[in-house]
Design a protein around this motif. Structure first.
Motif, short mmCIF file in Angstrom:
data_model
loop_
_atom_site.label_atom_id
_atom_site.label_comp_id
_atom_site.label_asym_id
_atom_site.label_seq_id
_atom_site.Cartn_x
_atom_site.Cartn_y
_atom_site.Cartn_z
N ILE A 293 49.67 57.94 49.85
CA ILE A 293 50.61 58.00 50.95
C ILE A 293 50.58 59.40 51.53
O ILE A 293 50.42 60.39 50.81
N TYR A 294 50.71 59.48 52.87
CA TYR A 294 50.67 60.73 53.60
C TYR A 294 51.96 60.88 54.40
O TYR A 294 52.58 59.88 54.81
N THR A 295 52.35 62.12 54.63
CA THR A 295 53.62 62.38 55.30
C THR A 295 53.61 61.98 56.77
O THR A 295 54.67 61.80 57.37
N LYS A 296 52.43 61.82 57.38
CA LYS A 296 52.36 61.43 58.78
C LYS A 296 52.16 59.92 58.96
O LYS A 296 51.79 59.48 60.05
N GLY A 297 52.39 59.16 57.91
CA GLY A 297 52.41 57.71 58.05
C GLY A 297 51.22 56.97 57.49
O GLY A 297 51.26 55.74 57.37
N SER A 298 50.14 57.62 57.15
CA SER A 298 48.97 56.93 56.60
C SER A 298 49.25 56.51 55.16
O SER A 298 50.00 57.17 54.43
N TRP A 299 48.63 55.42 54.74
CA TRP A 299 48.78 54.94 53.38
C TRP A 299 47.59 54.08 53.01
O TRP A 299 46.79 53.69 53.86
N GLY A 300 47.47 53.80 51.73
CA GLY A 300 46.36 52.99 51.24
C GLY A 300 46.62 52.48 49.84
O GLY A 300 47.40 53.06 49.08
N VAL A 301 45.99 51.36 49.50
CA VAL A 301 46.10 50.77 48.16
C VAL A 301 44.71 50.34 47.73
O VAL A 301 43.83 50.07 48.55
N SER A 302 44.52 50.28 46.43
CA SER A 302 43.24 49.83 45.87
C SER A 302 43.48 49.19 44.52
O SER A 302 44.45 49.52 43.82
N ALA A 303 42.57 48.29 44.17
CA ALA A 303 42.60 47.62 42.87
C ALA A 303 41.19 47.63 42.30
O ALA A 303 40.23 47.31 43.01
N ALA A 304 41.08 48.03 41.04
CA ALA A 304 39.78 48.10 40.38
C ALA A 304 39.88 47.46 39.01
O ALA A 304 40.90 47.61 38.32
N SER A 305 38.83 46.75 38.63
CA SER A 305 38.83 46.07 37.35
C SER A 305 37.43 46.12 36.75
O SER A 305 36.43 46.04 37.46
N ASN A 306 37.38 46.29 35.44
CA ASN A 306 36.14 46.24 34.67
C ASN A 306 36.24 45.09 33.66
O ASN A 306 37.30 44.90 33.05
N TYR A 307 35.16 44.37 33.51
CA TYR A 307 35.15 43.28 32.54
C TYR A 307 33.84 43.30 31.76
O TYR A 307 32.81 43.76 32.26
N TYR A 308 33.92 42.83 30.54
CA TYR A 308 32.75 42.88 29.65
C TYR A 308 32.91 41.83 28.56
O TYR A 308 33.99 41.69 27.97
N LYS A 309 31.85 41.08 28.35
CA LYS A 309 31.78 40.15 27.24
C LYS A 309 30.46 40.35 26.55
O LYS A 309 29.40 40.21 27.17
N ARG A 310 30.51 40.71 25.29
CA ARG A 310 29.32 41.09 24.56
C ARG A 310 28.30 39.97 24.55
O ARG A 310 28.63 38.80 24.33
N TYR A 311 27.05 40.36 24.82
CA TYR A 311 25.91 39.44 24.85
C TYR A 311 26.02 38.40 25.96
O TYR A 311 25.24 37.45 25.99
N LYS A 312 26.97 38.56 26.88
CA LYS A 312 27.13 37.59 27.96
C LYS A 312 26.98 38.26 29.32
O LYS A 312 25.99 38.04 30.02
N TYR A 313 27.92 39.09 29.69
CA TYR A 313 27.92 39.69 31.02
C TYR A 313 28.82 40.91 31.04
O TYR A 313 29.62 41.15 30.12
N SER A 314 28.71 41.68 32.11
CA SER A 314 29.57 42.84 32.35
C SER A 314 29.59 43.10 33.85
O SER A 314 28.66 42.72 34.57
N GLY A 315 30.63 43.78 34.30
CA GLY A 315 30.71 44.06 35.73
C GLY A 315 31.97 44.82 36.09
O GLY A 315 32.81 45.15 35.23
N SER A 316 32.11 45.10 37.37
CA SER A 316 33.27 45.82 37.89
C SER A 316 33.55 45.35 39.32
O SER A 316 32.64 44.95 40.05
N ILE A 317 34.83 45.40 39.70
CA ILE A 317 35.28 44.98 41.02
C ILE A 317 36.21 46.05 41.58
O ILE A 317 37.07 46.57 40.87
N LEU A 318 36.03 46.38 42.86
CA LEU A 318 36.89 47.34 43.56
C LEU A 318 37.24 46.77 44.92
O LEU A 318 36.36 46.38 45.68
N VAL A 319 38.53 46.74 45.23
CA VAL A 319 39.03 46.32 46.53
C VAL A 319 39.98 47.42 47.01
O VAL A 319 40.93 47.78 46.30
#
Length: 923
Positions: A293-319
């Motif tokens: 958040i900024y004092t002149k009115g600007s703002w932003g949000v984000s969501a990030a997630s990491n996932y991992y399953k051994r011997y199966k898959y792994s990855g990450s997501i960012l919005v």
């Protein structure tokens, strides 16, 4: 003799009585003593030593038995085992056991080691402390362990029964931090209560900085909660105080708040950013929510997630989403922009499923996102990146029938004009090569028709090209393009006269579209009118080709009188290839792939306009014109065989010309200009790891002048005028990295194998990334690391001087005809123009803590400096200071000072930067 016998009997009785008394005094204590060896008088009789050993055994056995029988009555659940190097272990009138000399005490999961230990048998309290030497230094400080927790102190007292204790000047290590306090209490659950403590991440005995804590509660391995605290740097208290706070120490995933960073930005004002909450959903997945958040009115949000399953898959997501406001609301310069970014990376483990895979690499952002993101302002790659690509692919294989099925989503994004090209889905079906006429039970020689093979490739595609703000508002039928394609290649390979390889092939391609666009001319409005007709449309084409090739060898043995015995032979390999290709004219009326309409302009002039209703088809349309071309390719390879003492065979081969090939074709079906341009490829292996590769083309047909004196490509060849084909241009890129080690090798200082820049198949050098840390380690080879402080000496005893650095130089040059220039009527040539670019990047480590890096470039054609950045970083042991400066094309800066430890990285930091919007162009 009788007198000596009486003395021994009285001495034995006294020792036995003392042993019995001591046994009655001990309750629940098991003693293991390690007696120091002492010199005894050689005049003593052997029988005296034997009697002492026997009575010591009686004492030890009695104590062990008593500790087992009476441990429950003392309130202690398990025996207490202790040992000491000193033989002086005694019990005074207060029923206290004294241990001297590296004493060790163990009870259940608690261990204590100290120079001196005192154990009171009535109160179950144990005291421990170190011993000061002649200089006043305390040696043998108590070290207390309970499970995985460990503390060091000057002195301490602990109750075995209640598990409570009091400690003076305690010291403990928690994760990457260190805790110390003047006084502390230890409760039965292992929690420490500190008074006048300090926390620091500096591992020095006298830390560079610490946070002074008036009161604190420590849960080992979990967290520290403290009351009023202030920062102390170099023993100087700073006016930076907080009423309360906490530090997490957990070694496992746990949810919690993320402290924001603060600063100011000229265009948007003061800000709080990267603050939020972390959710430890499970050991396989997490979620991080952040906001700014900024004092002149600007703002932003984000969501990030990491996932991992051994011997199966792994990855990450960012919005991430940003609402940026520049300027004052209501003023003419006020601008509001909404931007977002999506990143998704997914990787499937190869062990999960060998026949089916899923992978994703999505990197989509609106064109304004990087300009409004503070983290991208000083990243040259993010700021200058003009295109982004994203893809999601799934593939499965049916090995029993040799078929594979794959589907992809591809996204190409142009950051300059916000154009995107999206393909969703792109489905591919392929069947590997198989031999339909091969016998299942072959007998005898293979027959010619058994060498015929075929394969299949099918593709279904749905695609759109639009602006990023129109994507979600597009219509599937009107705006998207779709189609189906089939390709069936049939080929074979035969050998003629045992030396000529014959390779015939037949290729069939079929296309299916769901609509076509018919065109006509509107005379009244003088414009072209289009009409989209939905329906099934099928287009196909085919071609036939056959090629013949062989190899001709030539050997030349040079004169021994001139070249001596060093050169054994020179071999020349000539590879001629002749191929014939035929395809009919699919633009004839019977195919219907091309149409015409009558155009009448405003002046009444009538003309026919040819078009294809399938111009927007994803897989194109069959080409116009009949083809019957003959192509000739001449490949050359020249090698030299020389004697070598380093090779086990005694010889080695040197490539003189790795490849020199010429190719040209003649189209028998063409009515005009049947000859193609002459293509030439040169590949030279200049060094072991570097190959020079350049492609060039020479135009066959010469320029001629029309009635107005303007040049155009005529029907007469350059050969007809007695000239060689007109050179049209070439391009080449070079890249090389210099390091002190390479320079030393050139001047005979190194034994390692020479490393040269590498080049890929297209003739473009592969950029060689420098690793300053590896260079520094290699610079230490041969030097003796005899340190006095931080100084190092070489084998001769002189101080070793090392300043690791690397410099990468990239140069690209393109030569082409400058058709915008003035045409020379004498030589019938356009002038040539050269496009040159120079790129420089490097690192310099001037000392153990100082590092300088930079990158820049110059465009010789536009006479401008490309994006130029420089950074300076200083390692201050516990802190890191860095300054990044953008010098061109716009000047800006970024200064950061923060703690190295991850625990305090977001709390103890200072950022100062200039915004992109108020940067100054300096050239």
């Amino acid at each position: 003799m009788r007198r000596n016998t009486l003395i021994f009997m009285l001495l034995g009785a006294f020792i036995f009585m003392m042993a019995g008394t001591n046994v009655n005094m001990l309750k629940g204590v098991q003693i293991n003593t390690e007696n120091d060896s002492t010199e005894t008088d050689t005049t003593n009789a052997d029988s005296l030593r034997l009697a002492i050993m026997q009575h010591n055994k009686v004492i030890d056995d009695s104590i062990r038995l008593d500790s087992i029988n009476r441990s429950k009555s003392s309130g202690i659940d398990a025996p207490v085992t202790y040992s000491a190097k000193d033989s002086l272990v005694y019990y005074d009138a207060t029923r206290t056991a004294h241990l001297y000399g590296s004493a060790k005490v163990k009870y259940e999961n608690m261990d204590l080691a100290s120079e001196r230990v005192y154990i009171n048998m009535d109160s179950n309290i144990i005291h421990a402390n170190g011993v000061a030497d002649t200089l006043g230094n305390l040696n043998g400080k108590p070290v207390f362990k309970m499970g995985s927790d460990e503390y060091e102190s000057d002195d301490m007292a602990f109750n075995f029964k209640t598990r409570k204790g009091f400690v003076n000047n305690v010291f403990s290590e928690q994760e990457d931090g260190f805790l110390r306090s003047e006084r502390s209490k230890h409760d039965s659950t292992g929690v420490l209560y500190l008074e006048h403590g300090r926390y620091t991440t500096c591992n020095e005995e006298h830390p560079d900085f610490y946070i002074a804590l008036s009161r604190a509660k420590v849960r080992p391995g979990k967290d520290v909660v403290f009351g009023p605290a202030y920062l102390v740097v170099c023993d100087v208290p700073l006016p930076l105080a907080i009423p309360y706070g906490f530090f997490p120490f957990t070694k496992k995933y746990s949810s919690g708040f993320i402290m924001p960073s603060y600063g100011d930005e000229n265009a948007r004002g003061f800000y709080l950013r990267d603050g939020g909450y972390y959710f430890a959903i499970s050991d396989k997945m997490d979620l991080k929510l952040l906001g700014e958040i900024y004092t002149k009115g600007s703002w932003g949000v984000s969501a990030a997630s990491n996932y991992y399953k051994r011997y199966k898959y792994s990855g990450s997501i960012l919005v991430s989403y940003q609402d940026t406001k520049n300027g004052d609301k209501g003023m003419p310069d006020f601008v509001e922009q909404e931007s977002f970014k999506i990143q998704w990376n997914h990787r499937q483990d190869s062990k999960a499923n060998p026949f089916s895979t899923l992978s994703a690499s999505v990197n989509f952002a609106t064109s304004s996102y990087e300009r409004n993101n503070l983290n991208s302002m000083y990243n040259p790659q993010s700021m200058t990146q003009s295109t982004r690509t994203s893809s999601v692919s799934w593939n499965t294989t049916f090995s029993s029938i040799g078929m594979s099925l794959s589907s992809t989503m591809n996204l190409n994004q142009n950051m300059r004009d916000s154009t995107i090209e999206l393909t969703l889905p792109d489905l591919n079906v392929s069947i590997s090569r198989f031999y339909p006429f091969k016998r299942k039970h072959a007998a005898g020689k293979e027959r010619w028709y058994e060498k015929i093979s075929m394969s299949y490739t099918g593709q279904i595609r749905n695609s759109i090209s639009t602006k990023e703000n129109r994507l979600l508002h597009s219509n599937l039928m009107r705006d998207w393009r779709n189609g189906i394609s089939h390709r069936i290649p049939i080929q074979a390979s035969f050998t003629l006269f045992d030396h000529i390889n014959i390779n015939p092939s037949f290729n069939f391609t079929d296309r299916m579209y769901t609509n076509k666009v018919m065109r006509s001319w509107d005379i009244a409005n003088q414009r072209e009118v289009t009409d989209t007709i939905n329906g099934f449309n099928n287009l196909y084409n085919w071609n036939f080709s056959v090629s013949a090739s062989t190899k001709l060898y030539g050997m030349y043995i040079p004169s021994r009188k001139i070249f001596g015995n060093k050169i054994e032979a020179v071999r020349h390999v000539l590879t001629p290839t002749v191929s014939f290709n035929y395809s009919p004219d699919f633009s004839t009326e019977r195919y219907g792939y091309y149409k015409t309409y009558q155009k009448t302009d405003a002046g009444g002039n009538v003309s026919l306009v040819e078009y294809t209703p399938y111009q927007n088809g994803l897989f194109g349309v069959p080409g116009k014109g009949k083809t019957g071309s003959i192509a000739v390719t001449l490949g050359n390879n020249v090698e030299m065989k020389v004697r070598s003492d380093n090779d086990s065979t005694g010889f080695k081969k040197i490539s003189i010309i790795d490849d020199l090939s010429l190719n040209m074709s003649y189209n028998m079906a063409a009515k005009e200009k049947p000859w193609s341009d002459l293509g030439m490829n040169v590949r030279l292996k200049w060094w072991k790891n570097y190959t020079f590769n350049v492609n060039a083309r020479f135009a066959t047909y010469a320029y001629e002048l029309d009635a107005n004196g303007n040049p155009y490509v005529g029907n007469h060849t350059e050969w007809g005028y007695g000239r060689f084909g007109r050179f049209q241009g070439m391009s080449q890129n070079f890249s090389f990295t210099l390091t002190p080690e390479k320079i030393k090798k050139w001047f005979g200082g190194g034994n390692d194998e020479e490393e040269e820049p590498q080049e890929n198949d297209e003739g473009t050098d592969t950029n060689i990334e420098s690793n300053i840390d590896d260079d520094m380690e290699r610079g230490k080879t041969g030097a003796s690391r005899k340190k006095a402080g931080k100084a190092a000496t070489d084998d001769d005893g002189y101080m070793a001087f090392s300043m690791p650095w690397s410099l990468t130089i990239g140069y690209g040059i393109t030569m082409s005809e400058n058709k915008a220039g003035r045409f020379n009527t004498k030589t019938m040539r356009y002038p040539y123009k050269f496009t040159q670019t120079l790129n420089l990047s490097g690192n310099v480590r001037i000392s153990d803590g100082w590092n300088i890096s930079f990158s820049s470039g110059y465009d010789f054609e536009n006479h401008k400096i490309s994006m130029t950045t420089a950074s300076l970083s200083r390692d201050l042991h516990c802190f890191n200071m860095s300054c990044s400066v953008v010098l061109a094309p716009y000047a800006s800066y970024n200064f950061t000072f923060r703690c190295n430890a991850a625990t305090l990285a977001d709390a103890l930091k200072y950022d100062k930067r200039s915004g992109y919007s108020n940067a100054v162009q300096w050239y």
